[in-house]
Design an enzyme around this catalytic site. Sequence first.
Site, PDB file in Angstrom:
ATOM      1  N   GLU A 179      -5.818  -5.838   8.149  1.00 15.27           N
ATOM      2  CA  GLU A 179      -4.674  -5.550   7.411  1.00 15.27           C
ATOM      3  C   GLU A 179      -4.274  -5.871   5.862  1.00 15.27           C
ATOM      4  O   GLU A 179      -5.350  -6.761   5.350  1.00 15.27           O
ATOM      5  CB  GLU A 179      -3.166  -6.436   8.047  1.00 15.27           C
ATOM      6  CG  GLU A 179      -3.217  -6.435   9.579  1.00 15.27           C
ATOM      7  CD  GLU A 179      -3.064  -5.117   9.823  1.00 15.27           C
ATOM      8  OE1 GLU A 179      -2.395  -4.241   9.269  1.00 15.27           O
ATOM      9  OE2 GLU A 179      -3.280  -4.780  11.111  1.00 15.27           O
ATOM     10  N   GLY A 180      -3.681  -5.072   4.913  1.00 13.50           N
ATOM     11  CA  GLY A 180      -3.425  -5.162   3.596  1.00 13.50           C
ATOM     12  C   GLY A 180      -4.067  -4.359   2.801  1.00 13.50           C
ATOM     13  O   GLY A 180      -4.074  -4.472   1.483  1.00 13.50           O
ATOM     14  N   ARG A 235       5.614   5.150   0.069  1.00 12.61           N
ATOM     15  CA  ARG A 235       4.766   4.785  -1.044  1.00 12.61           C
ATOM     16  C   ARG A 235       3.955   5.995  -1.261  1.00 12.61           C
ATOM     17  O   ARG A 235       3.721   6.864  -0.198  1.00 12.61           O
ATOM     18  CB  ARG A 235       3.938   3.722  -0.393  1.00 12.61           C
ATOM     19  CG  ARG A 235       4.139   2.284  -0.455  1.00 12.61           C
ATOM     20  CD  ARG A 235       3.368   1.546   0.698  1.00 12.61           C
ATOM     21  NE  ARG A 235       3.064   1.925   1.822  1.00 12.61           N
ATOM     22  CZ  ARG A 235       2.273   1.459   2.462  1.00 12.61           C
ATOM     23  NH1 ARG A 235       1.509   0.433   2.510  1.00 12.61           N
ATOM     24  NH2 ARG A 235       2.187   1.999   3.782  1.00 12.61           N
ATOM     25  N   ARG A 292       6.835  -2.639  10.530  1.00 11.23           N
ATOM     26  CA  ARG A 292       6.960  -1.487   9.797  1.00 11.23           C
ATOM     27  C   ARG A 292       6.064  -0.528  10.293  1.00 11.23           C
ATOM     28  O   ARG A 292       4.913  -0.791  10.505  1.00 11.23           O
ATOM     29  CB  ARG A 292       6.679  -1.587   8.145  1.00 11.23           C
ATOM     30  CG  ARG A 292       7.288  -0.540   7.548  1.00 11.23           C
ATOM     31  CD  ARG A 292       6.986  -0.683   6.116  1.00 11.23           C
ATOM     32  NE  ARG A 292       5.617  -0.429   5.814  1.00 11.23           N
ATOM     33  CZ  ARG A 292       4.695  -1.155   5.177  1.00 11.23           C
ATOM     34  NH1 ARG A 292       5.349  -2.136   4.408  1.00 11.23           N
ATOM     35  NH2 ARG A 292       3.434  -1.072   5.016  1.00 11.23           N
ATOM     36  N   GLU A 298      -0.282   3.612  11.160  1.00  8.43           N
ATOM     37  CA  GLU A 298      -0.194   2.250  11.722  1.00  8.43           C
ATOM     38  C   GLU A 298       0.962   1.662  12.018  1.00  8.43           C
ATOM     39  O   GLU A 298       1.927   1.900  11.464  1.00  8.43           O
ATOM     40  CB  GLU A 298      -1.197   1.322  10.822  1.00  8.43           C
ATOM     41  CG  GLU A 298      -0.597   1.049   9.714  1.00  8.43           C
ATOM     42  CD  GLU A 298      -0.921  -0.141   8.949  1.00  8.43           C
ATOM     43  OE1 GLU A 298      -1.831  -1.237   9.866  1.00  8.43           O
ATOM     44  OE2 GLU A 298      -0.769  -0.453   7.904  1.00  8.43           O
ATOM     45  N   SER A 339       5.809  -5.641   4.087  1.00 11.81           N
ATOM     46  CA  SER A 339       6.136  -5.978   2.639  1.00 11.81           C
ATOM     47  C   SER A 339       7.003  -4.844   2.017  1.00 11.81           C
ATOM     48  O   SER A 339       6.843  -3.771   2.585  1.00 11.81           O
ATOM     49  CB  SER A 339       5.296  -6.556   1.679  1.00 11.81           C
ATOM     50  OG  SER A 339       4.072  -5.719   1.580  1.00 11.81           O
ATOM     51  N   ASN A 359       2.616  -2.176  11.630  1.00  8.80           N
ATOM     52  CA  ASN A 359       2.588  -3.604  10.945  1.00  8.80           C
ATOM     53  C   ASN A 359       3.600  -4.459  11.896  1.00  8.80           C
ATOM     54  O   ASN A 359       4.764  -4.282  11.822  1.00  8.80           O
ATOM     55  CB  ASN A 359       2.811  -3.353   9.673  1.00  8.80           C
ATOM     56  CG  ASN A 359       1.938  -2.697   8.906  1.00  8.80           C
ATOM     57  OD1 ASN A 359       0.922  -2.846   8.767  1.00  8.80           O
ATOM     58  ND2 ASN A 359       2.539  -1.296   8.473  1.00  8.80           N
ATOM     59  N   LYS A 383     -12.169   2.292  10.895  1.00 12.40           N
ATOM     60  CA  LYS A 383     -10.990   1.010  10.481  1.00 12.40           C
ATOM     61  C   LYS A 383     -11.384  -0.320  11.195  1.00 12.40           C
ATOM     62  O   LYS A 383     -11.496  -0.028  12.528  1.00 12.40           O
ATOM     63  CB  LYS A 383      -9.709   1.328  10.859  1.00 12.40           C
ATOM     64  CG  LYS A 383      -8.821   2.505  10.145  1.00 12.40           C
ATOM     65  CD  LYS A 383      -7.615   2.491  10.541  1.00 12.40           C
ATOM     66  CE  LYS A 383      -6.923   3.985   9.597  1.00 12.40           C
ATOM     67  NZ  LYS A 383      -5.298   3.610  10.183  1.00 12.40           N
ATOM     68  N   LYS A 413      -5.088  -2.841  15.165  1.00 12.75           N
ATOM     69  CA  LYS A 413      -5.638  -1.323  15.238  1.00 12.75           C
ATOM     70  C   LYS A 413      -6.243  -0.788  16.426  1.00 12.75           C
ATOM     71  O   LYS A 413      -6.158   0.320  16.998  1.00 12.75           O
ATOM     72  CB  LYS A 413      -6.447  -0.904  13.871  1.00 12.75           C
ATOM     73  CG  LYS A 413      -5.784  -0.850  12.833  1.00 12.75           C
ATOM     74  CD  LYS A 413      -6.173  -0.801  11.506  1.00 12.75           C
ATOM     75  CE  LYS A 413      -5.431  -0.997  10.208  1.00 12.75           C
ATOM     76  NZ  LYS A 413      -4.793  -1.901   9.760  1.00 12.75           N
TER      77      LYS A 413
HETATM   78  P1  ADP Z   1      -3.791  -1.517   6.109  1.00 13.60           P
HETATM   79  O1  ADP Z   1      -3.621  -2.092   7.439  1.00 13.60           O
HETATM   80  O2  ADP Z   1      -4.996  -1.866   5.463  1.00 13.60           O
HETATM   81  O3  ADP Z   1      -2.518  -1.038   5.490  1.00 13.60           O
HETATM   82  P2  ADP Z   1      -3.853   1.403   7.185  1.00 13.60           P
HETATM   83  O4  ADP Z   1      -4.202   1.783   8.597  1.00 13.60           O
HETATM   84  O5  ADP Z   1      -2.557   1.397   6.807  1.00 13.60           O
HETATM   85  O6  ADP Z   1      -4.507  -0.049   6.849  1.00 13.60           O
HETATM   86  O7  ADP Z   1      -4.966   2.221   6.168  1.00 13.60           O
HETATM   87  C1  ADP Z   1      -4.769   1.937   4.545  1.00 13.60           C
HETATM   88  C2  ADP Z   1      -4.450   3.252   4.024  1.00 13.60           C
HETATM   89  O8  ADP Z   1      -5.320   4.417   4.298  1.00 13.60           O
HETATM   90  C3  ADP Z   1      -3.038   4.086   4.532  1.00 13.60           C
HETATM   91  O9  ADP Z   1      -2.015   3.489   3.747  1.00 13.60           O
HETATM   92  C4  ADP Z   1      -3.423   5.350   4.157  1.00 13.60           C
HETATM   93  O10 ADP Z   1      -3.431   5.812   2.784  1.00 13.60           O
HETATM   94  C5  ADP Z   1      -4.919   5.277   4.579  1.00 13.60           C
HETATM   95  N1  ADP Z   1      -5.205   6.005   5.754  1.00 13.60           N
HETATM   96  C6  ADP Z   1      -5.501   5.039   6.694  1.00 13.60           C
HETATM   97  N2  ADP Z   1      -5.355   5.971   8.034  1.00 13.60           N
HETATM   98  C7  ADP Z   1      -5.472   7.110   7.618  1.00 13.60           C
HETATM   99  C8  ADP Z   1      -5.311   8.665   8.550  1.00 13.60           C
HETATM  100  N3  ADP Z   1      -5.757   8.656   9.737  1.00 13.60           N
HETATM  101  N4  ADP Z   1      -5.524   9.709   7.678  1.00 13.60           N
HETATM  102  C9  ADP Z   1      -5.478   9.511   6.097  1.00 13.60           C
HETATM  103  N5  ADP Z   1      -5.267   8.600   5.427  1.00 13.60           N
HETATM  104  C10 ADP Z   1      -5.138   7.157   6.308  1.00 13.60           C
HETATM  105 MG    MG Z   2      -1.052  -0.004   6.071  1.00 13.25          MG
END
Ligand code: ADP
Ligand code: MG
Length: 481
Positions: free
Chosen positions: A377-378, A457, A126, A148, A155, A150, A373, A316
């Site tokens: 994940e999660g 979401r 995804r 990102e 899920s 996945n 970051k 990442k």
């Molecule tokens: P995970 O693998 O924990 O899902 P993500 O990279 O998806 O990590 O980050 C989790 C959440 O943080 C995202 O769903 C988003 O809401 C927020 N987020 C992540 N990166 C950004 C970004 N560059 N700008 C704004 N919000 C972000």
């Molecule tokens: Mg995410």
Amino acid sequence: MTYPPSQSDADREALLTDAIDWAQAHGLLVRPSQDKVADFANHSLVTHAPFTLYPTPFPRAEFEKAKGLQQPWNTLIHKLSEDDALISEVMESLSEVDDFMQKLYDIYLKVKEEGVAQKASLGIHRCDYLLHAEPGADAKTARIQQVEFNTIASSFGSLSTWTSKLHRYLLQASERYAGGLINIDQLPENRSIQAIAGGIASAWKLYGNPNARVMMVVQPGERNAFDQRWIEYELLESHGIRLLRRTLEEIEDSGKLDAKSKTLTIEGHEIAVAYFRSGYAPTDFPSHKEWAARLKVERSLSIKCPTVAYQIVGAKKVQQLLSVPGRLERYVDVYTAELLRESFTGLYPFDSSPQGQQAYKLALQSPERFVMKPQREGGGNNIYGDDIVEALNKLSNEERTAFILMELIRSPPLENLMVREGKLIEGEVASELGIYGIYLNDGDKASVNEIGGHLLRTKAHATKEGGVAAGFAVIDSPLLV
Ligand code: ADP
Ligand code: MG
């Protein structure tokens, strides 16, 4: 024009009841948290999954663009997973500082050394995007930027299919719902359940044993079990394929790997496909047993979704490397590279390179512009704003390299109503679009490469994190505008 449409309190209450009943009748469900279930035996207490009462507006052109990127992404992820030099480059920077990644890499190396038993691999991916508009700019100028991609345990495909249908139901059942503001063809069909189950079924067929089963690797006490169950039911009803649910601990206790044929059997059932909905976080591996189970599956003839290589390239750190000029061109033609890059935002390493030093300075100077970051994940793992400064001051130069720095994507705020545990939450929201990708490679070529539906979401605009399972977001569907 106000959106969502304004309503009397009585109308809204009636709608809320309609929506909750529909969700519960159709399996748009999750298990409540542990503290609420005391009086119910055998995990029998459920509640509706958190959802928005209305679909959230999303630009149609950007939605189509995200869909258009998915098949190139599926191919790219496969190519990355075959690039042994990339994987060792990534692990060189992470192995000393990220024990979880190192353990995955140990499995990768071990299986490489003994020879990969199963050439085929299944991807259920995804790619996630947020809309970005410069502060102060017209919301109409908003463009998707990738959060990102996945490669493991992506899920909410099933609950997303049901949320799309919930919004269609509400529109069709009552003229008071939208008051003419929504047209049915602004609500795209979403067949994620069918797409995900279809991908698993294709892998099962490729494996070639009609008596073999699919194994879903699950977390003990999973609250999001219904999202997973819909895939199981679809596999059985539309494809006649049986599925077992097993935790990593159970796999270690009762899974047998045949030394010669490398077949994996669980309680007498040969496993054609191992589909992981666990194994993406350190907490999924409380002891050496779970790691032994992960290795056992990886060594086997079962088709893995994902392989350890797919899981590693979902890091990442790889996302950051792909943004380095010229990197994408190693895997795709210049046209595709340009297309994919359009959705990238600034990504930086935290290593000893000049770029890494620059990122370190930038983050300390203007932490409000970034998110930091780790390779996790999660949800719930990221660091924002002033916490970045605090974290950087605590970490050694070496420890810092376990993180990447990413520019914040700034979504223009919209209005919607979120429903969680039966209660309405009103306010400004921001939505994250996910596009599922279904990909099967038989070892020589791709035999499946599809767009697998979508997920929207939505979270309160002021909340930084976005996960549904992590308790930040609710499930939504796009209203294409
Ligand atoms: P995970 O693998 O924990 O899902 P993500 O990279 O998806 O990590 O980050 C989790 C959440 O943080 C995202 O769903 C988003 O809401 C927020 N987020 C992540 N990166 C950004 C970004 N560059 N700008 C704004 N919000 C972000
Ligand atoms: Mg995410």
